[in-house]
Scaffold this motif. Structure first.
Motif, short mmCIF file in Angstrom:
data_model
loop_
_atom_site.label_atom_id
_atom_site.label_comp_id
_atom_site.label_asym_id
_atom_site.label_seq_id
_atom_site.Cartn_x
_atom_site.Cartn_y
_atom_site.Cartn_z
N TYR A 6 0.83 -1.21 0.00
CA TYR A 6 0.00 0.00 0.00
C TYR A 6 0.87 1.26 0.00
O TYR A 6 0.63 2.19 -0.76
CB TYR A 6 -0.94 -0.03 1.21
N ARG A 7 1.88 1.29 0.83
CA ARG A 7 2.76 2.46 0.90
C ARG A 7 3.44 2.71 -0.45
O ARG A 7 3.53 3.85 -0.91
CB ARG A 7 3.81 2.28 2.00
N ILE A 58 -11.92 5.81 -7.39
CA ILE A 58 -11.25 4.69 -6.73
C ILE A 58 -12.14 3.45 -6.80
O ILE A 58 -13.34 3.53 -6.51
CB ILE A 58 -10.94 5.02 -5.25
N GLY A 59 -11.54 2.34 -7.17
CA GLY A 59 -12.24 1.06 -7.15
C GLY A 59 -11.35 0.02 -6.49
O GLY A 59 -10.15 -0.04 -6.75
N LEU A 60 -11.93 -0.79 -5.62
CA LEU A 60 -11.18 -1.84 -4.93
C LEU A 60 -11.91 -3.17 -5.09
O LEU A 60 -13.14 -3.20 -5.13
CB LEU A 60 -11.07 -1.54 -3.43
N ALA A 61 -11.16 -4.25 -5.12
CA ALA A 61 -11.75 -5.59 -5.17
C ALA A 61 -10.87 -6.53 -4.36
O ALA A 61 -9.69 -6.29 -4.16
CB ALA A 61 -11.83 -6.06 -6.61
N MET A 112 -10.14 0.33 4.32
CA MET A 112 -9.28 0.60 3.16
C MET A 112 -9.86 1.64 2.20
O MET A 112 -9.12 2.54 1.77
CB MET A 112 -8.96 -0.69 2.40
N PRO A 113 -11.15 1.61 1.85
CA PRO A 113 -11.64 2.65 0.93
C PRO A 113 -11.46 4.07 1.48
O PRO A 113 -11.01 4.97 0.76
CB PRO A 113 -13.12 2.30 0.75
N GLU A 114 -11.77 4.27 2.75
CA GLU A 114 -11.63 5.60 3.35
C GLU A 114 -10.16 5.98 3.46
O GLU A 114 -9.79 7.13 3.22
CB GLU A 114 -12.29 5.64 4.74
N ARG A 115 -9.33 5.03 3.83
CA ARG A 115 -7.90 5.29 3.96
C ARG A 115 -7.29 5.66 2.62
O ARG A 115 -6.51 6.62 2.52
CB ARG A 115 -7.22 4.06 4.53
N LEU A 116 -7.64 4.92 1.58
CA LEU A 116 -7.12 5.20 0.25
C LEU A 116 -7.60 6.57 -0.23
O LEU A 116 -6.81 7.35 -0.77
CB LEU A 116 -7.54 4.10 -0.72
N ASP A 156 -5.55 9.17 1.69
CA ASP A 156 -4.14 9.24 1.28
C ASP A 156 -3.99 9.78 -0.14
O ASP A 156 -3.07 10.54 -0.43
CB ASP A 156 -3.47 7.89 1.43
N LEU A 157 -4.88 9.38 -1.05
CA LEU A 157 -4.83 9.92 -2.40
C LEU A 157 -5.34 11.36 -2.44
O LEU A 157 -5.11 12.08 -3.41
CB LEU A 157 -5.59 9.04 -3.38
N GLY A 158 -6.01 11.76 -1.38
CA GLY A 158 -6.43 13.15 -1.24
C GLY A 158 -5.25 14.12 -1.13
O GLY A 158 -5.42 15.33 -1.21
#
Length: 184
Positions: A69-70, A158-161, A168-172, A175-177
């Protein structure tokens, strides 16, 4: 953003930016160091650019998610766009056009010629990878400026699977914010 956003005379710029995010250093890690970190995880990420969008995708086993992730967030938010990476990736893209497209992929070359003719005068007229001439004219500063203008949090979806932690969705998104604001 996609190749439709390439400035006139700089065809292939969106694709080059994507390739450098995927195959270049970040401000925290040299590219060879990134590869050394990804290898034991059997993980990776990549960027694909089409006419209307750029997609960053990756895979990792959930046991390695934190370390991966980092690296992924750094690649998206803090690419270094170092001169040596720029030259290596740009030369590879030029070689792909000169050797693969021109001599080994008649169908793709035909489609490129068709798009150029049918879409003449529009942002869709050139292939995503640009032209040999336009790629050779690009600079690392062109890459930095394009990334700053187009890789923005307001243009991000953002899309996650798969199996990931509930937060993870909120964190991503948070962080991408860190990307600059821009046009949606």
């Amino acid at each position: 953003c996609g190749s439709q956003d390439d400035p006139a005379g700089k065809q292939g710029l969106a694709n080059l930016v994507g390739a450098l995010v995927s195959e270049g250093a970040t401000k925290a890690n040299a590219y060879d160091k990134i590869l050394q970190k990804l290898y034991p995880m059997a993980a990776g990420y990549g960027v694909s650019v089409d006419r209307e969008m750029t997609v960053v995708s990756g895979r990792v086993h959930k046991d390695h998610l934190e370390a991966y992730y980092r690296l992924l967030v750094e690649a998206i938010c803090t690419p270094a766009f170092q001169q040596e990476d720029f030259e290596r990736v740009r030369d590879s893209l030029v070689s792909g056009i000169e050797n693969q497209l021109r001599f080994a992929s008649g169908e793709e070359l035909g489609k490129a010629a068709l798009y150029e003719r049918v879409c003449a005068g529009t942002p869709y007229a050139h292939i995503e990878s640009g032209t040999v001439q336009s790629l050779k004219a690009l600079t690392a500063e062109d890459v930095r400026a394009f990334w700053a203008a187009h890789w923005t949090r307001d243009a991000l979806v953002i899309g996650l699977a798969g199996s990931y932690p509930e937060d993870m969705p909120e964190r991503l998104a948070r962080d991408l914010g860190a990307l600059a604001a821009g046009k949606p």
